[in-house]
Design a protein around this motif. Sequence first.
Motif, mmCIF file in Angstrom:
data_model
loop_
_atom_site.group_PDB
_atom_site.id
_atom_site.type_symbol
_atom_site.label_atom_id
_atom_site.label_comp_id
_atom_site.label_asym_id
_atom_site.label_seq_id
_atom_site.Cartn_x
_atom_site.Cartn_y
_atom_site.Cartn_z
ATOM 1 N N GLU A 52 0.858 -1.192 0.000
ATOM 2 C CA GLU A 52 0.000 0.000 0.000
ATOM 3 C C GLU A 52 0.885 1.229 0.000
ATOM 4 O OE1 GLU A 52 -2.539 -0.309 3.501
ATOM 5 O OE2 GLU A 52 -3.771 -1.667 2.299
ATOM 6 N N THR B 141 0.668 5.751 0.404
ATOM 7 C CA THR B 141 -0.074 6.999 0.501
ATOM 8 C C THR B 141 0.807 8.128 -0.031
ATOM 9 O OG1 THR B 141 -1.299 8.483 1.951
ATOM 10 C CG2 THR B 141 0.555 7.352 2.951
ATOM 11 N N TYR C 39 -4.789 7.425 -0.837
ATOM 12 C CA TYR C 39 -4.396 6.087 -0.356
ATOM 13 C C TYR C 39 -4.676 5.048 -1.438
ATOM 14 C CZ TYR C 39 -4.128 8.358 4.172
ATOM 15 O OH TYR C 39 -3.777 9.188 5.204
ATOM 16 N N TYR C 40 -3.719 4.153 -1.607
ATOM 17 C CA TYR C 40 -3.842 3.118 -2.643
ATOM 18 C C TYR C 40 -3.446 1.777 -2.059
ATOM 19 C CZ TYR C 40 -3.646 7.100 -5.883
ATOM 20 O OH TYR C 40 -3.887 8.278 -6.550
ATOM 21 N N THR C 41 -4.149 0.736 -2.465
ATOM 22 C CA THR C 41 -3.719 -0.606 -2.090
ATOM 23 C C THR C 41 -3.564 -1.461 -3.354
ATOM 24 O OG1 THR C 41 -4.285 -2.609 -0.870
ATOM 25 C CG2 THR C 41 -6.133 -1.187 -1.435
ATOM 26 N N LYS D 2 -7.564 5.117 -6.605
ATOM 27 C CA LYS D 2 -7.535 5.881 -5.349
ATOM 28 C C LYS D 2 -8.692 5.401 -4.480
ATOM 29 C CE LYS D 2 -8.481 10.325 -5.879
ATOM 30 N NZ LYS D 2 -9.834 10.448 -5.330
ATOM 31 N N MET D 3 -8.414 5.151 -3.197
ATOM 32 C CA MET D 3 -9.462 4.669 -2.297
ATOM 33 C C MET D 3 -10.350 5.840 -1.866
ATOM 34 S SD MET D 3 -8.961 1.420 -1.972
ATOM 35 C CE MET D 3 -9.964 0.984 -0.543
ATOM 36 N N ALA E 69 -12.891 5.264 3.429
ATOM 37 C CA ALA E 69 -12.255 3.967 3.660
ATOM 38 C C ALA E 69 -10.882 4.112 4.312
ATOM 39 C CB ALA E 69 -12.110 3.209 2.345
ATOM 40 N N CYS E 70 -10.181 5.204 4.045
ATOM 41 C CA CYS E 70 -8.798 5.312 4.519
ATOM 42 C C CYS E 70 -8.521 6.635 5.248
ATOM 43 C CB CYS E 70 -7.822 5.180 3.356
ATOM 44 S SG CYS E 70 -8.092 3.730 2.302
ATOM 45 N N ASN E 71 -8.770 7.766 4.576
ATOM 46 C CA ASN E 71 -8.405 9.065 5.168
ATOM 47 C C ASN E 71 -9.043 9.261 6.547
ATOM 48 O OD1 ASN E 71 -8.432 9.150 2.227
ATOM 49 N ND2 ASN E 71 -7.617 11.224 2.439
ATOM 50 N N CYS F 215 -9.930 7.329 9.141
ATOM 51 C CA CYS F 215 -9.247 6.762 10.313
ATOM 52 C C CYS F 215 -7.889 7.435 10.513
ATOM 53 C CB CYS F 215 -9.092 5.252 10.148
ATOM 54 S SG CYS F 215 -8.190 4.471 11.482
ATOM 55 N N HIS F 216 -7.181 7.675 9.409
ATOM 56 C CA HIS F 216 -5.866 8.332 9.521
ATOM 57 C C HIS F 216 -6.017 9.737 10.100
ATOM 58 C CE1 HIS F 216 -2.821 5.758 7.337
ATOM 59 N NE2 HIS F 216 -3.923 5.031 7.304
#
Length: 195
Positions: free
Chosen positions: A128, A130, A146-148, A162-163, A167-169, A171-172
Motif C-alpha cells: 500500500e 499513501t 491512499y492506494y492498495t 484511489k481509495m 475507507a482510509c483518510n 481513520c488516519h
Amino acid sequence: MRKLFGVCGLGLIVAMAIVVNSSGNVSAQEFTYTPQFNSKNELMLPRNHIWREWVYSGAIVTPNSLKDGAAPFPEFHSVWGEPGAYAYYKKTGKFPEGTGIAKELGLVGSTEAVSGNGFFMGKLQGFEITIKSKKLYPNEPGNWAYYTFGHHAEPYNKSAKKMPAEACNACHESTAADDFVFTQYYPFLAAAKPK
Ligand code: HEC
C-alpha cells in the motif's frame, strides 16, 4: 526561508524540497519517486520495488494469533518514507508536497528460530502507499490519497484506484499523530522530527 516547488504535468509530479541549512546554504533534495498514472488515472505500482530503498521508519506486527486467527491487515507491516520527503521532514517537521509513504505487508513465517520463540517474517503479503499532493488531490482530506495494490503474495496488482476518503483518510485523520501519518508507531520517523 523555506520553499517547496512542485511541477505537475502529464500525470507526473516532480517535486524538489529546497531548504536553507543552519549555515545559510541552500540545499536541494530531489525526490527519488514520481507517481505515474495509467490512462484510467490509476496509480502504477512503483517500479523495481523502489520503496524498499526508502528510509525505514518502523514496523508493526498484528499477528493472526492475537486477532482470533484473522487480522484485517496481514501480519507484519514495514513502513518506509521517500528519502526526499524524509529529508524535508527532518528539517521542517512537515510532510512536503509529493511525500510518498509505503507499507509492505508480510505473514508470520516461523515462530521459533535459533534465537528462541518469536514472530519471524515469512512470505510477503501486500503493498500500500499513501501520497500527499495538493496538486493531484486538492479535494482529499489533508491532500493525502491512499492506494492498495492487494493483500496477497507477489505479483502485486499493476495499478490501483484511489481509495474513497471514508475507507482510509477518515481513520488516519482522526487517530494518526502527525498530519494523517501514524508517527506514534514509527520511532525512527518520530525521532527525525525537529524538537
Ligand atoms: C481503522 C483505521 C485505519 C484505516 C481504516 C486505514 N488505516 Fe492505514 N494505518 C492505520 C494504522 C494504525 C497505521 C499505522 C501502521 C500500521 O498499523 O500498519 C496505518 C498506516 C498506513 C500506511 C503507512 C503510512 C501512514 O500513514 O502511517 C499506509 C500507506 C496506509 N495505512 C494505507 C491505508 C490504506 C490504503 C487504507 C484504506 C484501504 C487505510 N490505510 C485505512 C490505520 C488505518
